[in-house]
Motif scaffolding. Structure first.
Motif, short mmCIF file in Angstrom:
data_model
loop_
_atom_site.label_atom_id
_atom_site.label_comp_id
_atom_site.label_asym_id
_atom_site.label_seq_id
_atom_site.Cartn_x
_atom_site.Cartn_y
_atom_site.Cartn_z
N THR A 210 0.79 -1.24 0.00
CA THR A 210 0.00 0.00 0.00
C THR A 210 0.82 1.29 0.00
N THR A 211 0.14 2.38 -0.36
CA THR A 211 0.74 3.71 -0.49
C THR A 211 1.53 4.09 0.76
N LYS A 239 -2.50 -2.26 -9.64
CA LYS A 239 -2.81 -2.23 -8.20
C LYS A 239 -3.47 -0.88 -7.87
N CYS A 272 -11.77 13.76 2.28
CA CYS A 272 -10.48 14.44 2.44
C CYS A 272 -9.42 13.68 1.65
N TYR A 274 -7.92 13.56 -2.65
CA TYR A 274 -8.44 13.12 -3.95
C TYR A 274 -7.33 12.43 -4.75
N GLY A 275 -6.63 11.52 -4.05
CA GLY A 275 -5.71 10.62 -4.74
C GLY A 275 -6.51 9.45 -5.26
N ASP A 276 -5.88 8.28 -5.37
CA ASP A 276 -6.61 7.13 -5.93
C ASP A 276 -7.77 6.71 -5.03
N VAL A 277 -7.52 6.63 -3.72
CA VAL A 277 -8.58 6.21 -2.80
C VAL A 277 -9.66 7.30 -2.72
N GLY A 278 -9.24 8.53 -2.69
CA GLY A 278 -10.20 9.64 -2.62
C GLY A 278 -11.10 9.68 -3.85
N THR A 295 -11.64 17.84 -0.08
CA THR A 295 -10.57 18.73 0.38
C THR A 295 -9.25 18.19 -0.15
N THR A 328 -8.97 10.06 3.41
CA THR A 328 -8.32 9.12 2.47
C THR A 328 -6.89 9.57 2.16
N THR A 329 -6.27 10.32 3.07
CA THR A 329 -5.03 11.01 2.69
C THR A 329 -3.75 10.22 2.96
N GLY A 353 -7.78 5.75 5.02
CA GLY A 353 -6.32 5.79 4.87
C GLY A 353 -5.73 4.73 5.78
N LEU A 398 -9.10 1.99 9.34
CA LEU A 398 -9.71 1.57 8.08
C LEU A 398 -11.13 1.02 8.22
N ASN A 400 -13.44 0.51 5.94
CA ASN A 400 -13.94 -0.42 4.91
C ASN A 400 -13.55 -1.86 5.24
N LEU A 401 -12.53 -2.01 6.09
CA LEU A 401 -12.16 -3.36 6.55
C LEU A 401 -12.70 -3.64 7.95
P1 NAI Z 1 -2.56 9.20 -2.81
O1 NAI Z 1 -1.23 9.75 -2.48
O2 NAI Z 1 -2.90 8.89 -4.23
O3 NAI Z 1 -3.72 10.16 -2.27
C1 NAI Z 1 -3.70 10.85 -1.06
C2 NAI Z 1 -4.16 12.27 -1.35
O4 NAI Z 1 -4.36 12.97 -0.11
C3 NAI Z 1 -3.13 13.07 -2.15
O5 NAI Z 1 -3.71 13.56 -3.34
C4 NAI Z 1 -2.73 14.19 -1.21
O6 NAI Z 1 -2.44 15.41 -1.88
C5 NAI Z 1 -3.97 14.31 -0.31
N1 NAI Z 1 -3.70 14.94 0.98
C6 NAI Z 1 -2.60 14.84 1.77
N2 NAI Z 1 -2.74 15.59 2.88
C7 NAI Z 1 -3.95 16.17 2.80
C8 NAI Z 1 -4.67 17.06 3.66
N3 NAI Z 1 -4.14 17.52 4.79
N4 NAI Z 1 -5.90 17.44 3.28
C9 NAI Z 1 -6.44 17.02 2.10
N5 NAI Z 1 -5.80 16.19 1.24
C10 NAI Z 1 -4.58 15.77 1.59
O7 NAI Z 1 -2.72 7.90 -1.92
P2 NAI Z 1 -3.82 6.73 -2.10
O8 NAI Z 1 -3.24 5.65 -2.93
O9 NAI Z 1 -5.10 7.35 -2.47
O10 NAI Z 1 -3.86 6.16 -0.62
C11 NAI Z 1 -4.36 6.94 0.45
C12 NAI Z 1 -4.34 6.14 1.74
O11 NAI Z 1 -5.22 5.03 1.63
C13 NAI Z 1 -2.98 5.52 2.08
O12 NAI Z 1 -2.82 5.53 3.48
C14 NAI Z 1 -3.11 4.11 1.57
O13 NAI Z 1 -2.18 3.25 2.20
C15 NAI Z 1 -4.53 3.81 1.93
N6 NAI Z 1 -5.22 2.76 1.19
C16 NAI Z 1 -6.33 2.26 1.79
C17 NAI Z 1 -7.07 1.28 1.19
C18 NAI Z 1 -8.26 0.72 1.88
O14 NAI Z 1 -8.69 -0.37 1.55
N7 NAI Z 1 -8.84 1.43 2.79
C19 NAI Z 1 -6.69 0.73 -0.12
C20 NAI Z 1 -5.55 1.37 -0.70
C21 NAI Z 1 -4.85 2.35 -0.06
#
Ligand code: NAI
Length: 486
Positions: A210-211, A239, A272, A274-278, A295, A328-329, A353, A398, A400-401
């Protein structure tokens, strides 16, 4: 030591209830049908046994999908020990099915050692994680499969403190979880001052899911502290652009529904990040008819959100109006106590996240006069002295889990096929990788996608030789340069 520790038929394990194995096995059978990538990798490599000799320490949500991953690693020759990477994410029936194994019985299990149950304490969590490192006969693991990097962290911290000859004293600054890690390593150091140093020397590599775990690995690599090669599975396109986005599109709403059953249509939801999870989170909430506010700190992602038709604002702008807040950050202190104090009565607060730092749970517990009422496990009403309450899911972990069962099998098949390929890569090519972080080559990424097309009835167009020459790519791929972003 946990009082759940058992040894039966030579297998040590600690799970909630072994008699759930049959229920777990039924679900695994259905999951296998939905995991074509993983099953075809099993078929492709079962004769060659490329993981023979590998002793894999796995730390990844102990769900049904992970159970299929574990049995794939075993089918390819590996010896495996497993824990969950989150205190709430274990499906107890999956853990039981893996211990019992396809051929075993509850009385005489013949599967794989698992140390995981739903609802561990943090002390139990780190005790479980420690169990990964003892394969018996004085052997440790020689591979790690990690999600979030806790197993990798324990080895790195262990080696650091063994070099220093002591574990630092706990300070008032240390959070509760870190004090537990320090205690774990203090005990380890007292019993063997070189334990993790020896373990690290044996490890050929780690594959990280994971990220958040990947971010930890790049930090170690940057300072030259990474102790073994790593493959960043998260950044395979098949992935992060699938599991993180489409997976959460399924499991976020699943978690909200199972936790609260609240009507999502018409509600104001804040996402919160807007990366992949957002992106997947915002899409699924909007799909349910919620009005979504995003956000972001990154102007590119903020612009993407705006162009996708989301309102982009600061949390302060909407905190007193919104009904649902999802972080989701992968960052920290995204939802503060001040935010929760200003929320509407019964606003729902959840995090998807990786770690619980996104919501200030420690601060919430310290609010004078606050009352925590358990509605059911992983759903708590936090009543402020002014009479309003917020509903926090999975204690800020988390959801969703914790409140559902994570992403569905089909999308996890993509992630886990990458995991298995990455394990084979590092295990079978010692010496070819430095202590750096790598991603799998694009032709393997495309292979993972290919393995999932038939199940969806996809008919791929084939490039003609002329078209391929015109584009400057091989007929059989890879079709995109490494810098292409999808
Ligand atoms: P990402 O890096 O693509 O997205 C995170 C986003 O949050 C970025 O766009 C970033 O600019 C933004 N961000 C950071 N600080 C912020 C703040 N203070 N306010 C608003 N936005 C902010 O990462 P991704 O891949 O989306 O993963 C996010 C989290 O989710 C990680 O912790 C990852 O490990 C976890 N994850 C959880 C899953 C689940 O099943 N719940 C599945 C996959 C990843």
């Amino acid at each position: 030591m946990s009082d759940r520790l058992q040894k039966l038929n030579g297998i040590d394990f600690a799970v909630a209830d072994l008699s759930l194995a049959a229920f777990g096995r039924h679900q695994m059978r259905l999951a296998e049908h939905e995991m074509p990538g993983l099953m075809s990798i099993r078929e492709e490599f079962k004769a060659a046994q490329p993981l023979r000799g590998a002793r894999i320490a796995g730390s990844l949500h102990m769900t049904i999908q992970t159970a299929v991953l574990i049995e794939t690693l075993v089918a390819l020759g590996a010896q495996v020990r497993w824990v969950s990477c989150n205190i709430f994410s274990t499906q107890d029936e999956a853990a039981a099915a893996i211990v019992v194994g396809p051929e075993g019985t509850v009385e005489a299990p013949s599967g794989t050692p698992v140390f995981a149950w739903k609802g561990e304490t943090l002390e139990e969590y780190w005790w479980c994680t420690e169990q990964l490192f003892d394969f018996g006969d004085g052997l440790g693991p020689n591979m790690i499969l990690d999600d979030g990097g806790d197993a990798t962290l324990l080895v790195h911290k262990g080696v650091e403190f063994e070099k220093a000859g002591a574990v630092p004293a706990t300070t008032a600054e240390d959070n509760h979880e870190y004090t537990i890690i320090l205690d774990t390593l203090r005990r380890s150091l007292a019993s063997d001052g070189q334990r993790f140093t020896k373990i690290a020397a044996e490890i050929r590599g780690v594959t990280e899911e994971t990220t958040t775990g990947v971010a930890r690995l790049y930090k170690f690599a940057k300072t030259g502290d990474l102790l073994f090669p790593a493959i960043n599975v998260n950044d395979s396109v098949t992935k992060s652009k699938f599991d993180n986005k489409y997976g959460i599109r399924h499991s976020l709403v699943d978690g909200l529904n199972r936790a609260t059953d609240v009507m999502l249509g018409g509600k104001l939801a804040v996402v919160c990040g807007y990366g992949d999870v957002g992106k997947g989170s915002a899409e699924t909430l909007r799909g349910q008819g919620a009005r979504v506010v995003v956000t972001e700190v990154d102007p590119i992602c903020a612009l993407q959100a705006a162009m996708d038709g989301m309102q982009v604002a600061r949390i302060e702008d909407v905190v007193s109006e919104a009904d649902i807040f999802i972080t989701t950050t992968g960052g920290t202190e995204i939802i503060t106590v001040e935010h929760m104090a200003a929320m509407k009565h019964n606003a729902i607060v959840g995090n998807v996240g990786h770690f619980d730092d996104e919501i200030d749970m420690a601060g919430l517990a310290k609010v004078p006069g606050i009352e925590k009422v358990e509605v059911k496990p992983q759903v708590h009403e936090w009543r402020f002295p002014d009479g309003h309450a917020v509903i926090v899911l999975s204690e800020g972990r988390l959801m969703n889990l914790g409140n559902a069962t994570g992403h569905p099998s089909f999308v996890m098949s993509n992630s886990f096929t990458n995991q298995v390929i990455a394990q084979i890569e590092l295990w079978t090519k010692p010496g070819e990788y430095d202590n750096q972080v790598y991603v799998l080559p694009k032709h393997l990424d495309e292979k993972v996608a290919r393995l999932h097309l038939d199940a969806l009835g996809v008919r791929l167009t084939e490039l003609t030789k002329k078209q391929a020459e015109y584009l400057g790519v091989p007929v059989e791929g890879p079709y995109k340069p490494d810098h292409y972003r999808y």
